[in-house]
Each structure stands twice: as C-alpha cells, then as structure tokens.
Motif scaffolding. Sequence first.
Motif, PDB file in Angstrom:
ATOM      1  N   PRO A   1       0.807  -1.233   0.000  1.00 59.10           N
ATOM      2  CA  PRO A   1       0.000   0.000   0.000  1.00 59.10           C
ATOM      3  C   PRO A   1       0.837   1.279   0.000  1.00 59.10           C
ATOM      4  O   PRO A   1       0.368   2.317  -0.460  1.00 59.10           O
ATOM      5  CB  PRO A   1      -0.821  -0.100   1.289  1.00 59.10           C
ATOM      6  N   TYR A   2       2.048   1.208   0.498  1.00 53.72           N
ATOM      7  CA  TYR A   2       2.902   2.393   0.550  1.00 53.72           C
ATOM      8  C   TYR A   2       3.463   2.747  -0.829  1.00 53.72           C
ATOM      9  O   TYR A   2       4.019   3.815  -1.018  1.00 53.72           O
ATOM     10  CB  TYR A   2       4.046   2.200   1.550  1.00 53.72           C
TER      11      TYR A   2
ATOM     12  N   LEU B   1       7.290   6.778   1.239  1.00 50.90           N
ATOM     13  CA  LEU B   1       8.402   5.832   1.154  1.00 50.90           C
ATOM     14  C   LEU B   1       9.064   5.851  -0.206  1.00 50.90           C
ATOM     15  O   LEU B   1       8.393   5.815  -1.235  1.00 50.90           O
ATOM     16  CB  LEU B   1       7.923   4.413   1.460  1.00 50.90           C
ATOM     17  N   MET B   2      10.379   5.891  -0.158  1.00 50.30           N
ATOM     18  CA  MET B   2      11.192   5.810  -1.369  1.00 50.30           C
ATOM     19  C   MET B   2      12.305   4.803  -1.125  1.00 50.30           C
ATOM     20  O   MET B   2      12.675   4.546   0.021  1.00 50.30           O
ATOM     21  CB  MET B   2      11.785   7.182  -1.689  1.00 50.30           C
TER      22      MET B   2
ATOM     23  N   VAL C   1      13.859  -4.688   6.231  1.00 49.49           N
ATOM     24  CA  VAL C   1      13.227  -3.759   5.300  1.00 49.49           C
ATOM     25  C   VAL C   1      13.943  -2.428   5.467  1.00 49.49           C
ATOM     26  O   VAL C   1      14.150  -1.965   6.592  1.00 49.49           O
ATOM     27  CB  VAL C   1      11.722  -3.586   5.613  1.00 49.49           C
ATOM     28  N   SER C   2      14.341  -1.835   4.336  1.00 51.61           N
ATOM     29  CA  SER C   2      14.964  -0.512   4.398  1.00 51.61           C
ATOM     30  C   SER C   2      14.251   0.408   3.415  1.00 51.61           C
ATOM     31  O   SER C   2      13.739  -0.035   2.390  1.00 51.61           O
ATOM     32  CB  SER C   2      16.456  -0.594   4.072  1.00 51.61           C
ATOM     33  N   PHE C   3      14.211   1.694   3.768  1.00 51.92           N
ATOM     34  CA  PHE C   3      13.571   2.691   2.915  1.00 51.92           C
ATOM     35  C   PHE C   3      13.919   4.073   3.441  1.00 51.92           C
ATOM     36  O   PHE C   3      14.481   4.219   4.524  1.00 51.92           O
ATOM     37  CB  PHE C   3      12.044   2.506   2.897  1.00 51.92           C
ATOM     38  N   HIS C   4      13.578   5.056   2.652  1.00 48.82           N
ATOM     39  CA  HIS C   4      13.615   6.449   3.091  1.00 48.82           C
ATOM     40  C   HIS C   4      12.167   6.892   3.234  1.00 48.82           C
ATOM     41  O   HIS C   4      11.383   6.735   2.304  1.00 48.82           O
ATOM     42  CB  HIS C   4      14.338   7.342   2.073  1.00 48.82           C
ATOM     43  N   ASN C   5      11.815   7.397   4.399  1.00 48.83           N
ATOM     44  CA  ASN C   5      10.483   7.958   4.622  1.00 48.83           C
ATOM     45  C   ASN C   5      10.681   9.463   4.701  1.00 48.83           C
ATOM     46  O   ASN C   5      11.271   9.951   5.660  1.00 48.83           O
ATOM     47  CB  ASN C   5       9.855   7.414   5.895  1.00 48.83           C
ATOM     48  N   PHE C   6      10.190  10.168   3.686  1.00 47.78           N
ATOM     49  CA  PHE C   6      10.529  11.568   3.484  1.00 47.78           C
ATOM     50  C   PHE C   6      12.054  11.606   3.370  1.00 47.78           C
ATOM     51  O   PHE C   6      12.588  11.006   2.463  1.00 47.78           O
ATOM     52  CB  PHE C   6       9.932  12.462   4.579  1.00 47.78           C
TER      53      PHE C   6
END
Length: 167
Positions: free
Chosen positions: A33-34, A98-99, A117-122
């Motif tokens: 969903p993100y 999320l990017m 899990v890794s990501f950039h949130n903003f």
Amino acid sequence: MRAILLAALLALIAAPALAFDDAKALVTAIYAPYQTPGAAPNQDPAQYYSERLKGLVSQHAAKATQAVLSSPNGGTDTGDAAPALGFNPFIDAQHSLLMDLQVGEPVVMGDKAMATVSFHNFDQATLLSLSLVKDPDGWKIDDVASLGQGEHWLLSWLLQYDPFSVN
C-alpha cells in the motif's frame, strides 16, 4: 470516551486476519500500500500481527484506558483518546512517503523467520527488522525492531514497558 476506547480495542481484536504461506509474501503485502499513493492510510498494521503481538497491543491499550479513567478528571475529558501506539511500526512514523524500499529475503528457521526492510520515509533513512512466526493461519509479524539511524526500539518492549509515558 470509554465507548471509543472499548470500540478501538474490540476492532483490533476482531480485525480479519490475512493468511500468508510465504514469509516474503507477508512482508511484501505489508509494504504494497505504501507504493500506491493514498492507499497506506487505510491499512491497519494489526491485521498482520501474531496472537502474541495482538495480546501485547491489547494489554497496552487496556493500560492506557485505565490511565485515562483514573486521571484527575475521571475520564470525563472530551478530547481524543490517545491511540495504543503513536506511530505505525512498519514505517517508524505516523505519515509516509516511502522511497527506495528494499525488502530483504527472509531467513526462515522452522516456524520462525527474520526479514529486513529498508527505505527512506521523506528524508529519514530507516532500517527495520521484522520477526515473523508461522501459526496455523500462515505467517504473522511477531515483533518489529528499528535498527537504523535515530532511536532504536523493539515494538514488544515499547508495548510492555511504555518508556515514553509520563507518570
């Protein structure tokens, strides 16, 4: 006020469970969903929780309810009740953009698994470790740990000991 807290608690317990036969499919479903604008706010993280984690969330909510009811105003405050958690543990935040989402291949050992899990949130880099357990209904999230930059936390510990509460 009491009715709102009770309804939230019952909704958490009665949330429909989704079945996943593959650990990676569960983690992928959590973050899908993100990837679709506007879909994430409708997601309830508790639908992916194991029975143990649901129990911890319920106990935490019950303690929060008791704290509100035993407050000096006797629970008559008409303001909004505090949620059981002030953030979504799957994004380590309240809001998401999320990017660079990367879901690692889960390491499975019998009926337990661990996935990162890794990501950039903003602009915040985030690294989470998801502990999974397989029950008769399929794979479920049993705990979440934040391992990246900033504050480190373990969801089950936050729910049991609430280090941020003010007494």
